[in-house]
Design a protein around this motif. Structure first.
Motif, PDB file in Angstrom:
ATOM      1  N   THR A 111      23.378  -4.973  20.528  1.00 35.76           N
ATOM      2  CA  THR A 111      24.456  -4.272  19.832  1.00 35.76           C
ATOM      3  C   THR A 111      25.070  -3.226  20.746  1.00 35.76           C
ATOM      4  OG1 THR A 111      23.340  -4.611  17.726  1.00 35.76           O
ATOM      5  CG2 THR A 111      25.022  -2.877  17.808  1.00 35.76           C
ATOM      6  N   VAL A 112      26.391  -3.242  20.813  1.00 35.83           N
ATOM      7  CA  VAL A 112      27.142  -2.259  21.587  1.00 35.83           C
ATOM      8  C   VAL A 112      27.943  -1.424  20.594  1.00 35.83           C
ATOM      9  CG1 VAL A 112      28.856  -1.918  23.406  1.00 35.83           C
ATOM     10  CG2 VAL A 112      27.260  -3.845  23.541  1.00 35.83           C
ATOM     11  N   THR A 113      27.794  -0.111  20.658  1.00 33.36           N
ATOM     12  CA  THR A 113      28.479   0.776  19.709  1.00 33.36           C
ATOM     13  C   THR A 113      29.870   1.155  20.224  1.00 33.36           C
ATOM     14  OG1 THR A 113      27.684   2.820  20.713  1.00 33.36           O
ATOM     15  CG2 THR A 113      26.249   1.787  19.030  1.00 33.36           C
ATOM     16  N   HIS A 114      30.655   1.735  19.352  1.00 36.43           N
ATOM     17  CA  HIS A 114      31.971   2.233  19.751  1.00 36.43           C
ATOM     18  C   HIS A 114      31.841   3.321  20.811  1.00 36.43           C
ATOM     19  CE1 HIS A 114      34.573   0.076  16.911  1.00 36.43           C
ATOM     20  NE2 HIS A 114      33.493   0.063  16.153  1.00 36.43           N
ATOM     21  N   ALA A 115      30.806   4.146  20.714  1.00 31.84           N
ATOM     22  CA  ALA A 115      30.576   5.182  21.721  1.00 31.84           C
ATOM     23  C   ALA A 115      30.274   4.561  23.077  1.00 31.84           C
ATOM     24  CB  ALA A 115      29.430   6.098  21.287  1.00 31.84           C
ATOM     25  N   ASN A 116      29.498   3.464  23.096  1.00 32.67           N
ATOM     26  CA  ASN A 116      29.209   2.764  24.355  1.00 32.67           C
ATOM     27  C   ASN A 116      30.499   2.265  25.008  1.00 32.67           C
ATOM     28  OD1 ASN A 116      26.404   1.228  22.733  1.00 32.67           O
ATOM     29  ND2 ASN A 116      26.305   2.961  24.126  1.00 32.67           N
ATOM     30  N   VAL A 117      31.374   1.674  24.213  1.00 32.18           N
ATOM     31  CA  VAL A 117      32.639   1.140  24.748  1.00 32.18           C
ATOM     32  C   VAL A 117      33.519   2.277  25.261  1.00 32.18           C
ATOM     33  CG1 VAL A 117      34.753  -0.127  24.171  1.00 32.18           C
ATOM     34  CG2 VAL A 117      32.546  -0.925  23.312  1.00 32.18           C
ATOM     35  N   PHE A 121      34.957   2.665  29.067  1.00 30.05           N
ATOM     36  CA  PHE A 121      36.376   2.822  29.403  1.00 30.05           C
ATOM     37  C   PHE A 121      36.626   4.106  30.177  1.00 30.05           C
ATOM     38  CE2 PHE A 121      38.049   0.048  25.687  1.00 30.05           C
ATOM     39  CZ  PHE A 121      37.708  -1.100  26.384  1.00 30.05           C
ATOM     40  N   ASN A 122      35.973   5.193  29.785  1.00 27.27           N
ATOM     41  CA  ASN A 122      36.135   6.451  30.516  1.00 27.27           C
ATOM     42  C   ASN A 122      35.597   6.346  31.933  1.00 27.27           C
ATOM     43  OD1 ASN A 122      37.469   7.856  28.484  1.00 27.27           O
ATOM     44  ND2 ASN A 122      35.569   8.575  27.566  1.00 27.27           N
ATOM     45  N   ALA A 123      34.517   5.616  32.117  1.00 33.03           N
ATOM     46  CA  ALA A 123      33.913   5.484  33.442  1.00 33.03           C
ATOM     47  C   ALA A 123      34.803   4.657  34.394  1.00 33.03           C
ATOM     48  CB  ALA A 123      32.533   4.850  33.352  1.00 33.03           C
ATOM     49  N   VAL A 124      35.408   3.600  33.888  1.00 32.35           N
ATOM     50  CA  VAL A 124      36.216   2.740  34.766  1.00 32.35           C
ATOM     51  C   VAL A 124      37.664   3.187  34.864  1.00 32.35           C
ATOM     52  CG1 VAL A 124      34.749   0.726  34.414  1.00 32.35           C
ATOM     53  CG2 VAL A 124      36.777   1.047  32.982  1.00 32.35           C
ATOM     54  N   ARG A 125      38.097   4.073  33.995  1.00 31.46           N
ATOM     55  CA  ARG A 125      39.492   4.535  34.005  1.00 31.46           C
ATOM     56  C   ARG A 125      39.870   5.141  35.354  1.00 31.46           C
ATOM     57  NH1 ARG A 125      41.324   8.270  29.304  1.00 31.46           N
ATOM     58  NH2 ARG A 125      39.326   9.151  29.867  1.00 31.46           N
ATOM     59  N   GLN A 126      38.968   5.884  35.953  1.00 31.19           N
ATOM     60  CA  GLN A 126      39.277   6.534  37.226  1.00 31.19           C
ATOM     61  C   GLN A 126      39.322   5.495  38.364  1.00 31.19           C
ATOM     62  OE1 GLN A 126      36.641   9.816  37.752  1.00 31.19           O
ATOM     63  NE2 GLN A 126      37.228  10.747  35.807  1.00 31.19           N
TER      64      GLN A 126
END
Length: 129
Positions: A111-117, A121-126
């Protein structure tokens, strides 16, 4: 259970907007594997389209062919099922469940939570502006 296409994106967003949990089903999976996965997650609704509709195994879940927007099974309690969806989305709510074969060969759900996603996204945004 839709082939990879724009329908995949649309159905994923529809599930998330309804505060449901997205569980991708590969149309190439054997019927018994799909049945195990759907049973394991307690699926109540499976979205399909015409090319994949007949690949979904029968079970206690409802199937909805998005091409015809008609339910493929008798659904007297579908409205009740949809009414039970959470109205407030918490970051710890499940976003999607992905299955791996696992060391035993039986599919195991993660299970992947919304917080995980959000963190992903924040990690790869940069790196991927």
């Amino acid at each position: 259970c839709v082939e990879r296409s724009l329908d995949t994106v649309i159905t994923t967003l529809a599930v998330l907007m309804a505060h449901g949990v997205y569980v991708p089903l590969d149309t190439a999976f054997p019927t018994d594997r799909m049945h195990h996965m759907l049973t394991e997650v307690g699926a109540t609704l499976v979205l399909t389209h015409q090319p994949t509709h007949d690949t979904v195994p029968h079970g206690p879940w409802h199937t909805l062919n998005i091409d015809t927007l008609q339910t493929a099974t008798t659904t007297p309690d579908l409205d009740h099922t949809l009414a039970r969806l959470p109205r407030h989305l918490d970051p710890d709510h499940a976003c999607y469940i992905i299955f791996t074969s696992g060391s035993t060969g039986r599919p195991k759900g993660t299970t992947v939570t919304h917080a995980n996603v959000t963190r992903l996204f924040n990690a790869v945004r940069q790196r991927l502006p």
